[in-house]
Scaffold this motif. Structure first.
Motif, PDB file in Angstrom:
ATOM      1  N   ASP A   1       0.814  -1.207   0.000  1.00 41.29           N
ATOM      2  CA  ASP A   1       0.000   0.000   0.000  1.00 41.29           C
ATOM      3  C   ASP A   1       0.855   1.268   0.000  1.00 41.29           C
ATOM      4  OD1 ASP A   1      -2.620   1.172   0.060  1.00 41.29           O
ATOM      5  OD2 ASP A   1      -2.263   1.699   2.159  1.00 41.29           O
ATOM      6  N   GLU A   2       1.971   1.219   0.704  1.00 41.25           N
ATOM      7  CA  GLU A   2       2.867   2.384   0.786  1.00 41.25           C
ATOM      8  C   GLU A   2       3.881   2.387  -0.364  1.00 41.25           C
ATOM      9  OE1 GLU A   2       3.304   4.698   3.576  1.00 41.25           O
ATOM     10  OE2 GLU A   2       1.755   3.914   4.913  1.00 41.25           O
ATOM     11  N   GLU A   3       3.716   1.455  -1.297  1.00 43.72           N
ATOM     12  CA  GLU A   3       4.556   1.342  -2.490  1.00 43.72           C
ATOM     13  C   GLU A   3       6.040   1.154  -2.172  1.00 43.72           C
ATOM     14  OE1 GLU A   3       3.531   4.708  -4.931  1.00 43.72           O
ATOM     15  OE2 GLU A   3       1.515   3.924  -5.298  1.00 43.72           O
ATOM     16  N   VAL A   4       6.297   0.374  -1.111  1.00 44.64           N
ATOM     17  CA  VAL A   4       7.666   0.024  -0.753  1.00 44.64           C
ATOM     18  C   VAL A   4       8.089  -1.231  -1.510  1.00 44.64           C
ATOM     19  CG1 VAL A   4       9.185  -0.657   1.162  1.00 44.64           C
ATOM     20  CG2 VAL A   4       7.438   1.112   1.510  1.00 44.64           C
ATOM     21  N   ILE A   5       7.138  -2.143  -1.723  1.00 39.34           N
ATOM     22  CA  ILE A   5       7.409  -3.377  -2.462  1.00 39.34           C
ATOM     23  C   ILE A   5       6.352  -3.584  -3.537  1.00 39.34           C
ATOM     24  CG2 ILE A   5       8.604  -4.510  -0.522  1.00 39.34           C
ATOM     25  CD1 ILE A   5       6.023  -6.133  -0.025  1.00 39.34           C
ATOM     26  N   SER A   6       6.680  -4.427  -4.493  1.00 39.55           N
ATOM     27  CA  SER A   6       5.739  -4.764  -5.560  1.00 39.55           C
ATOM     28  C   SER A   6       4.896  -5.972  -5.145  1.00 39.55           C
ATOM     29  CB  SER A   6       6.507  -5.103  -6.835  1.00 39.55           C
ATOM     30  OG  SER A   6       7.224  -6.321  -6.654  1.00 39.55           O
ATOM     31  N   ASN A   7       3.876  -6.271  -5.912  1.00 39.19           N
ATOM     32  CA  ASN A   7       3.060  -7.464  -5.645  1.00 39.19           C
ATOM     33  C   ASN A   7       3.906  -8.726  -5.751  1.00 39.19           C
ATOM     34  OD1 ASN A   7       0.656  -6.111  -5.142  1.00 39.19           O
ATOM     35  ND2 ASN A   7       0.068  -6.102  -7.290  1.00 39.19           N
ATOM     36  N   ARG A   8       4.817  -8.750  -6.704  1.00 39.09           N
ATOM     37  CA  ARG A   8       5.681  -9.924  -6.878  1.00 39.09           C
ATOM     38  C   ARG A   8       6.580 -10.125  -5.656  1.00 39.09           C
ATOM     39  NH1 ARG A   8      10.718 -11.135 -10.212  1.00 39.09           N
ATOM     40  NH2 ARG A   8      10.470 -13.343 -10.664  1.00 39.09           N
ATOM     41  N   GLU A   9       7.172  -9.040  -5.168  1.00 40.65           N
ATOM     42  CA  GLU A   9       8.010  -9.130  -3.976  1.00 40.65           C
ATOM     43  C   GLU A   9       7.186  -9.583  -2.768  1.00 40.65           C
ATOM     44  OE1 GLU A   9      11.299  -5.657  -4.996  1.00 40.65           O
ATOM     45  OE2 GLU A   9       9.309  -5.086  -4.260  1.00 40.65           O
TER      46      GLU A   9
ATOM     47  N   ILE B   1       7.939 -12.797  -0.335  1.00 46.45           N
ATOM     48  CA  ILE B   1       8.077 -12.668   1.120  1.00 46.45           C
ATOM     49  C   ILE B   1       7.096 -13.593   1.832  1.00 46.45           C
ATOM     50  CG2 ILE B   1       7.744 -11.101   3.086  1.00 46.45           C
ATOM     51  CD1 ILE B   1       8.768  -8.820   1.216  1.00 46.45           C
ATOM     52  N   LEU B   2       5.845 -13.572   1.396  1.00 50.06           N
ATOM     53  CA  LEU B   2       4.828 -14.412   2.043  1.00 50.06           C
ATOM     54  C   LEU B   2       5.119 -15.898   1.862  1.00 50.06           C
ATOM     55  CD1 LEU B   2       1.599 -12.358   1.267  1.00 50.06           C
ATOM     56  CD2 LEU B   2       2.816 -12.545   3.454  1.00 50.06           C
TER      57      LEU B   2
ATOM     58  N   MET C   1      14.999  -8.992   5.602  1.00 52.91           N
ATOM     59  CA  MET C   1      14.445  -8.533   4.326  1.00 52.91           C
ATOM     60  C   MET C   1      14.197  -7.027   4.354  1.00 52.91           C
ATOM     61  SD  MET C   1      11.684 -11.484   3.453  1.00 52.91           S
ATOM     62  CE  MET C   1      12.144 -13.135   2.976  1.00 52.91           C
ATOM     63  N   LEU C   2      13.622  -6.549   5.463  1.00 53.84           N
ATOM     64  CA  LEU C   2      13.320  -5.121   5.581  1.00 53.84           C
ATOM     65  C   LEU C   2      14.585  -4.270   5.609  1.00 53.84           C
ATOM     66  CD1 LEU C   2      10.382  -5.301   8.143  1.00 53.84           C
ATOM     67  CD2 LEU C   2      10.230  -4.711   5.722  1.00 53.84           C
ATOM     68  N   LEU C   3      15.602  -4.741   6.299  1.00 51.02           N
ATOM     69  CA  LEU C   3      16.875  -4.005   6.321  1.00 51.02           C
ATOM     70  C   LEU C   3      17.479  -3.925   4.925  1.00 51.02           C
ATOM     71  CD1 LEU C   3      18.433  -5.240   9.678  1.00 51.02           C
ATOM     72  CD2 LEU C   3      17.684  -2.908   9.118  1.00 51.02           C
ATOM     73  N   THR C   4      17.335  -4.981   4.154  1.00 57.66           N
ATOM     74  CA  THR C   4      17.813  -4.969   2.769  1.00 57.66           C
ATOM     75  C   THR C   4      17.056  -3.908   1.969  1.00 57.66           C
ATOM     76  OG1 THR C   4      18.369  -7.312   2.879  1.00 57.66           O
ATOM     77  CG2 THR C   4      18.109  -6.355   0.684  1.00 57.66           C
ATOM     78  N   LEU C   5      15.745  -3.820   2.162  1.00 56.28           N
ATOM     79  CA  LEU C   5      14.942  -2.801   1.477  1.00 56.28           C
ATOM     80  C   LEU C   5      15.317  -1.395   1.933  1.00 56.28           C
ATOM     81  CD1 LEU C   5      11.412  -4.449   1.620  1.00 56.28           C
ATOM     82  CD2 LEU C   5      12.816  -4.111  -0.420  1.00 56.28           C
ATOM     83  N   LYS C   6      15.576  -1.264   3.234  1.00 51.00           N
ATOM     84  CA  LYS C   6      15.880   0.055   3.806  1.00 51.00           C
ATOM     85  C   LYS C   6      17.170   0.624   3.225  1.00 51.00           C
ATOM     86  CE  LYS C   6      16.598   2.360   8.235  1.00 51.00           C
ATOM     87  NZ  LYS C   6      16.669   2.189   9.694  1.00 51.00           N
ATOM     88  N   TYR C   7      18.148  -0.234   3.001  1.00 48.66           N
ATOM     89  CA  TYR C   7      19.454   0.246   2.570  1.00 48.66           C
ATOM     90  C   TYR C   7      19.749  -0.040   1.112  1.00 48.66           C
ATOM     91  CZ  TYR C   7      20.132   0.979   7.505  1.00 48.66           C
ATOM     92  OH  TYR C   7      19.991   1.417   8.783  1.00 48.66           O
ATOM     93  N   GLU C   8      18.731  -0.346   0.325  1.00 44.03           N
ATOM     94  CA  GLU C   8      18.963  -0.607  -1.101  1.00 44.03           C
ATOM     95  C   GLU C   8      19.430   0.669  -1.787  1.00 44.03           C
ATOM     96  OE1 GLU C   8      15.392  -1.898  -3.037  1.00 44.03           O
ATOM     97  OE2 GLU C   8      14.412   0.019  -2.764  1.00 44.03           O
TER      98      GLU C   8
END
Length: 155
Positions: A107-115, A119-120, A146-153
């Motif tokens: 919803d916040e457009e941090v990840i795509s539907n595929r990502e 994750i799920l 996973m979130l830390l990887t997204l945070k520092y991409e």
């Protein structure tokens, strides 16, 4: 075909998005009447679809003049959102909490539907086939990584 909970959720979210303040005040009985369902169905939707993990705050006042106020909370930055989520994972993460977090990230457009699907799938109870509470602790640790990887991409 969507079920009644999905329809009510969509309706409430559309009203929240239309409001400039990002919040609504509703009467449970009025919404139940609009959708021709029992008021407890409205409670179910609010309790399961408008959680903190999904980015909402809910206040309610009971009684004749009672109301339910739903407020959409958005982080200032992607990094702030991820940090907030990580802090909430210190005690572990159930599969339901994980799903709520993933829906918020979409919803916040941090990840795509595929990502989100990846994750799920990685954090599903059948994938992490170990007993509780270790499963919830492991799920939280993997999700944090996973979130830390997204945070520092890199952008």
């Amino acid at each position: 075909m969507k079920n009644i909970s999905d329809i009510i959720e969509g309706y409430l979210k559309s009203i929240i998005e239309e409001e400039s303040k990002g919040q609504i005040e509703i009467k449970r009985s009025e919404i139940a009447e609009k959708f021709q369902c029992v008021p407890s169905q409205i409670n179910y939707v609010i309790n399961t679809r408008f959680t903190q993990d999904r980015g909402y705050l809910v206040e309610s006042k009971r009684g004749g003049g009672g109301y339910i106020r739903i407020l959409r909370v958005r982080a200032h930055t992607k990094a702030d959102l991820i940090e907030h989520i990580i802090q909430g994972l210190e005690k572990g993460a159930s599969e339901t909490v994980t799903e709520d977090i993933v829906f918020r990230l979409i919803d916040e457009e941090v990840i795509s539907n595929r990502e989100a699907k990846l994750i799920l799938a990685a954090l599903n109870r059948t994938t992490l086939a170990i007993p509780l509470p270790a499963r919830d602790e492991l799920r939280a640790r993997i999700l944090c990584a996973m979130l830390l990887t997204l945070k520092y991409e890199k952008k």
